[in-house]
Design a protein around this motif. Sequence first.
Motif, PDB file in Angstrom:
ATOM      1  N   TYR A 141       0.844  -1.100  -0.070  1.00  0.00           N
ATOM      2  CA  TYR A 141      -0.007   0.135   0.038  1.00  0.00           C
ATOM      3  C   TYR A 141       0.974   1.235  -0.039  1.00  0.00           C
ATOM      4  N   MET A 143       0.645   4.555   2.011  1.00  0.00           N
ATOM      5  CA  MET A 143       1.086   4.843   3.302  1.00  0.00           C
ATOM      6  C   MET A 143       2.592   5.072   3.413  1.00  0.00           C
ATOM      7  N   GLY A 149      -3.007  -4.345  13.050  1.00  0.00           N
ATOM      8  CA  GLY A 149      -4.402  -4.517  13.249  1.00  0.00           C
ATOM      9  C   GLY A 149      -5.223  -5.883  12.721  1.00  0.00           C
ATOM     10  N   MET A 161      -9.607  -5.801  13.614  1.00  0.00           N
ATOM     11  CA  MET A 161      -9.526  -5.857  12.071  1.00  0.00           C
ATOM     12  C   MET A 161     -10.494  -4.723  11.523  1.00  0.00           C
ATOM     13  N   ALA A 174      -8.705  -1.485  11.486  1.00  0.00           N
ATOM     14  CA  ALA A 174      -7.450  -1.449  10.665  1.00  0.00           C
ATOM     15  C   ALA A 174      -7.932  -1.176   9.168  1.00  0.00           C
ATOM     16  N   ILE A 175      -9.129  -1.888   8.802  1.00  0.00           N
ATOM     17  CA  ILE A 175      -9.382  -1.813   7.360  1.00  0.00           C
ATOM     18  C   ILE A 175     -10.032  -0.273   7.232  1.00  0.00           C
ATOM     19  N   TYR A 216      -9.188   2.309   9.001  1.00  0.00           N
ATOM     20  CA  TYR A 216      -7.964   3.127   9.030  1.00  0.00           C
ATOM     21  C   TYR A 216      -7.337   3.235   7.531  1.00  0.00           C
ATOM     22  N   LYS A 217      -7.131   2.169   7.040  1.00  0.00           N
ATOM     23  CA  LYS A 217      -6.664   2.060   5.443  1.00  0.00           C
ATOM     24  C   LYS A 217      -7.609   3.095   4.677  1.00  0.00           C
ATOM     25  N   LEU A 242      -7.135   6.621   5.249  1.00  0.00           N
ATOM     26  CA  LEU A 242      -5.939   7.019   4.661  1.00  0.00           C
ATOM     27  C   LEU A 242      -6.264   7.687   3.051  1.00  0.00           C
ATOM     28  N   LYS A 243      -6.776   6.647   2.551  1.00  0.00           N
ATOM     29  CA  LYS A 243      -7.112   6.619   0.956  1.00  0.00           C
ATOM     30  C   LYS A 243      -7.995   7.942   0.630  1.00  0.00           C
ATOM     31  N   ARG A 290      -9.280  10.425   2.701  1.00  0.00           N
ATOM     32  CA  ARG A 290      -9.718  11.633   3.410  1.00  0.00           C
ATOM     33  C   ARG A 290      -9.373  12.972   2.932  1.00  0.00           C
ATOM     34  N   PRO A 315      -6.044   3.427  -5.376  1.00  0.00           N
ATOM     35  CA  PRO A 315      -4.808   2.613  -5.081  1.00  0.00           C
ATOM     36  C   PRO A 315      -4.992   1.344  -5.020  1.00  0.00           C
ATOM     37  N   GLU A 316      -6.360   0.564  -5.201  1.00  0.00           N
ATOM     38  CA  GLU A 316      -6.390  -0.886  -4.852  1.00  0.00           C
ATOM     39  C   GLU A 316      -6.149  -1.449  -6.061  1.00  0.00           C
ATOM     40  N   ARG A 362      -2.985  -3.940  -6.201  1.00  0.00           N
ATOM     41  CA  ARG A 362      -2.943  -4.149  -4.661  1.00  0.00           C
ATOM     42  C   ARG A 362      -4.008  -4.676  -4.070  1.00  0.00           C
ATOM     43  N   LEU A 400      -3.255  -7.836  -1.942  1.00  0.00           N
ATOM     44  CA  LEU A 400      -2.890  -7.606  -0.488  1.00  0.00           C
ATOM     45  C   LEU A 400      -4.275  -7.549   0.146  1.00  0.00           C
ATOM     46  N   THR A 401      -5.161  -6.937  -0.174  1.00  0.00           N
ATOM     47  CA  THR A 401      -6.697  -6.726   0.737  1.00  0.00           C
ATOM     48  C   THR A 401      -6.971  -8.116   0.666  1.00  0.00           C
ATOM     49  N   LEU A 443      -5.545 -10.562   3.333  1.00  0.00           N
ATOM     50  CA  LEU A 443      -5.701 -10.257   4.710  1.00  0.00           C
ATOM     51  C   LEU A 443      -6.416 -11.401   5.292  1.00  0.00           C
TER      52      LEU A 443
END
Lengths: 294, 412, 225
Positions: free
Chosen positions: A88, A91, A102, C1, C4-5, C7-8, C11-12, C14, C80-81, C86, C89-90, C93
């Motif tokens: 990602y 970040m 988390g 969990m 965390a998700i 939060y990610k 970030l994308k 905001r 971004p995904e 990417r 990655l998601t 998880l």
Amino acid sequence: MYAIECNNLTHYYGKKLVYENLNFKVEEGKILGLLGKNGAGKSTTINIMNGFLHPYAGECLIYGEDSKHLTPATKEKIGFLIEGHVQYAFMNVHQIEKFYSGCYKRWNSEPYWELLSKLQVTPNQKISRMSCGQRSQVALGLILAQDPQLLVLDDFSMGLDPGYRRLFIDYLREYAKANNKTVFVTSHIIQDMERLIDDLLIMDYNRILAQQPVDEFMTKFRQYNIILDNPDIPFPKNGLSVNVEQIRAKVSFYTYAERKEVEGYLNREGIPFKSIEEINMNLEDAFIGLTGKY
Amino acid sequence: MVKLSRYILVAIGILSAAVTIPSLYWTIFREASSVPNVVYSRVLDDFMMIKRVDGVLVRADSEGNQYTRDEFEQLLPVLFFRQRLTSGDMPDTLHGVYMDHAMLSKHSANFTIRPVDMSQPRPVLWPLLESESGRVDLELPEDFFRLHDRIEFIDAATNKVDKEKSALFQQALEEGGFSFPARLIAGLPTDRKNVDDGYFIKDNRGDIYHLKMVRGAPYVARIDIPEDMDVIHIECVDLATREFFAYLFTDDNRVFLLMQDDYRLQELPVEGYDRSLHRLRVRTDLLHKTIGVIGEDQVKVFVVCNDYDLVDTFHKSWEPPHQRRDHILFSWIFPFQVSFLNPDSRYITLDVYQPKGIAFMLLHIVLGGVALVLSKWRQLPLKHQLPDLLIILFTGIFGFIATQVFPNKFYE
Amino acid sequence: MYKAIFYKEWLKIRWALMIFLLLGVFALVNIFLNVRYGVRFMDAHDYWYRIIIQGSNYAASLKYIPLFAGLGLAIAQYFPEVLNQRIKLTFHLPIRENKVLLMQQGFGLAALIVLFLIYLAVFFIGSAIFFPSEVINMILVTIMPWFLGGLAAYSLVGLIMLEPLWLYRVLYAVIAYGFVSRFYIQAVPMAYSNMLWFFSLTAVLTVILVLFSGYRFRKGEMHHG
């Protein structure tokens, strides 16, 4: 139970066969390298193993679970390094650590910060603004912090400076052996790979060329340089030969046979030669010898 | 959940296709259809009509005799009085009635109401004009009124209720027996009219009231209407003759004039009129009123004289739309058409038009077969394709497109 | 969990969220400055007359802002995904793939709804100064489909961006355009009043559509040639 078990894996892209009936198993605690040229099907295998591709036929089991439907518990046990160290990138190193910590119950950030401490990155530097080598360390650090049982690393050496590659390999081997981790790596860059892997699986377009422990392969696969008397007599490319490269009178002969067998073979085939000499190969030489230069 | 997501997508695909493809079809294949304009000639005492045939205007009488434009207009001097006066061949009298420009002009009025006029959002507040200000021009007021559980005037500049004025009108309405809230408010909320007549309001009991403001004071009058009459639409007019205030439309498709004279109701002959299908046109002139009920496949015309006695009627029908070539071709291709925009409403609606018959089933079966062959070719297990085949059988070309764009590839 | 998700996702989106918050509030402030001018410096009753009788919508300039907000937020979230796939990655998880998609989608949608509620709050506050409830309600019913269209557009962009094949992306985009444009039909004020239920329902149903593209990605639709 094996960490990875692929049975009769067959896949096509459209009508083009990738491979047919691919079988391999990876024991727990072993490091297996899937080596092959670009386009040989390494990424296909990785995609199937991680559930990003449903194979045309056959199955791939990860800790006994069909990779098409990996459960969260199994996914937690797998550390996955995507080709190109994709992460990602929006970040920074703190945000990504916060995010992943988390997600994983066994998260241990120690190896992550240890790897990062060697890098010249600022705390607010986004991953997208890092060099390829730095990104590889971040991606590896995250996987180590995840503390998975199985590490799947897709073409991790691509784009790395020799120094970073060495660092990556040495750190990884040390870590895997100390913690009894299973590692599955793919690579088309063979250099330094013998420092890392226990077993190898060499793949060519739609077939398997070799599948054995590295030590065994390195002792049994041999190169002989033969100087011919008469370069006009065609050199046989069957029988003992795995691969033959000929430049006029000089022949590089790759085989699993011993010197005596080769000499006998050449006599039987009626190929007169001036000299025969066994050449020491490293893994990269052997790989090229096996797969050919083209 | 993933399967559900696909079926939602297929539904969206069907909806989008059923909106856009047929509308494209109509822009290409729509055949022009012409509805005759029927008028009444007091010279012939017969109906005459203008109709567009193959792009040319044809003028004829009810027997089918054709006329030139001049001949036609000479037979309709009341309708074309301006042209006739200019041409100098305007008769002074007709059937003993003296005609001059002023009188003809004063009595000449056209009124048309289409289904769309009755199906549109109504204003949420109304301006109550001063009816007798003593000034030459009408003026819009500074406030607007609401009429729910009470009447309130809200001042536009301050957005505040004018308590005093509101109380005054509230009292007047209560004294008049008005039952709150208002069910229907009709008027001409404009200052571009001859005279202000305020509003005609249907109260909660179904009674009709007349409300206006005269020199700042409320004027409230209850209008007597038959007990069983359910007025569902009122269309006010601003006639120079001051003959009537408004057209009243009832639930059972009757049409009344609300006369100025003592709020008397005068029924109009509109036999067969359906307000959701037909256009109603009332042409008023010095001698009579011509009432046209105009539909897609027929026109009915009623002529009444000035005391509303029926003079003559006319009826003509022609092939209904679904027998036209463009509609027949449509019925072979499309099982239905969905439109959000409806020519008969200003509201957005989910309007589903279905052609007559089931000719489209042939195409549905063919497309089902094509889908079957495609899924065989893609080596998809047949039993998973059954829902798709059913969708195609029911929705035809739309379902075919939707199921191909969002393919079913669920292997297990 | 969940944390965390979220939060990610935060970030994308905001920055996009901040931009559209400012854009929308700016547009609304501009709208009410114009209304104020119309009411205070022109004839107030003339201004009302144009809205109430002639059907002019003082909030008309708001029309495509919810749409752009929906598109912008979806792009901020999914680009971004999709970049370098990417999304792998998601999906990797330790959580069910459909669940993680719905969590992302739910978070984005919640953020969009909060954004829209802020718009509507500003709209209410501004309107209440100048207009009675009837007029506010009339304009609210008129602008509501624009907000619902923003929600639908948000979900459909997720569907389009996650789809692995370009051909299908284009096909989806064509259908999405046809569908979303139904929320923006040029019509008289309150024209949608009888159909708000339908447009709300369809906007809600689009929420899970991203699962379809997610499934096609995981099945490796892009690898089948």
